[in-house]
Design a protein around this motif. Structure first.
Motif: not given
Length: 278
Positions: A80, A84, A189-190, A193, A196, A251, A254-255
């Motif tokens: 993750v 990112t 990024l999805l 998430a 994560f 989730y 983070y998103l």
């Protein structure tokens, strides 16, 4: 299969783009004889990535169940963080990447015989970075998704990236990097998430995180994991039919932060509250 394909396509394309810029610059400046050094750098970087992946896979196979869950969580968190960082680095660097690389090449060739190691090192670091990042991504994805098509998807992604890189080098492809990296960055990024949240779940299964474990909702009857759609959602978005409070918070939290930073106009500072949270 789709997630490994897209991740390896993007990772491979980043490496192919950098190598393509270097190779094109060597050809345009009459230094085509130095191309074997580029291949040496690629070979060394790919070898390192494969050895690292094999080593991590071997080590994880030797762990008891609880330690395997902890290893899965740690790999997920590393993946993750790398995903990112990769998204935001390429968003910032795509515009001036060519100028930075050609400037570094000019500086390397200005230092006499040292340019041999400098050229190998530039290619090695570019490819090795993407390769090692990919290893962590794939380990995390393979651990959280048991799809048999995942390795094939990863291989197809690498092959497509290599073809795009070759077309870029030959001058037959003009890729809008800004739009490409923006679209794939949003998608990744999805994915991050989901990884994560899955890592938080693995921490709980390892016995290290037992807070906020109440089930928020249960979609097992509506969308089981063993259906085609459930597996697809699990692979892409990290879907789990019975998420706990901690997983859902991880989730969405983070998103929210990642998308806020992603869509915030470049050149403007984030609000003090967002900067403090980041």
């Amino acid at each position: 299969m789709l997630i490994p394909f897209l991740i390896m396509l993007r990772e491979g394309l980043e490496a192919a783009l950098i190598v393509g810029i270097i190779a094109t610059y060597l050809r345009q400046t009459g230094r085509g004889a130095w191309m074997p050094l580029v291949w040496i750098g690629i070979f060394l970087a790919v070898s390192l990535a494969l050895l690292a992946g094999a080593g991590l896979q071997f080590v994880s196979a030797e762990f008891p169940q609880r330690q395997q869950e902890l290893f899965e969580a740690l790999v997920g968190f590393v993946a993750v963080a790398m995903l990112t960082w990769m998204v935001f680095w390429m968003r910032r660097a795509a515009q001036g990447l060519r100028g930075e690389l050609t400037g570094a090449l000019d500086q390397a060739f200005a230092h006499g015989r040292q340019h041999t190691w400098a050229l190998i090192g530039m290619v090695f670091l570019a490819v090795a970075r993407e390769g090692l990042e990919s290893i962590f991504f794939l380990l995390a994805v393979f651990q959280q998704s048991q799809s048999h098509g995942a390795p094939l998807g990863a291989l197809l992604g690498v092959l497509c990236a290599a073809l795009v890189g070759w077309a870029f080098y030959r001058g037959s492809l003009r890729l809008n990097l800004k739009h490409f990296f923006r679209l794939t960055g949003l998608f990744i990024l999805l994915v991050a998430a989901g990884l994560f949240a899955g890592s938080v779940r693995a921490l709980h299964e390892a016995g290290l995180w037992n807070h906020a474990q109440a089930v928020v909702f249960d979609l097992s009857d509506w969308l089981p994991l063993d259906t085609a759609l459930g597996s697809l959602f699990a692979g892409i978005f990290g879907y789990y039919p019975t998420p706990s409070v901690s997983e859902l918070v991880a989730y969405l939290g983070y998103l929210a932060l990642a998308l806020c930073a992603f869509f915030w106009p470049r050149g403007q500072a984030l609000p003090a509250s967002a900067a403090a949270r980041g």
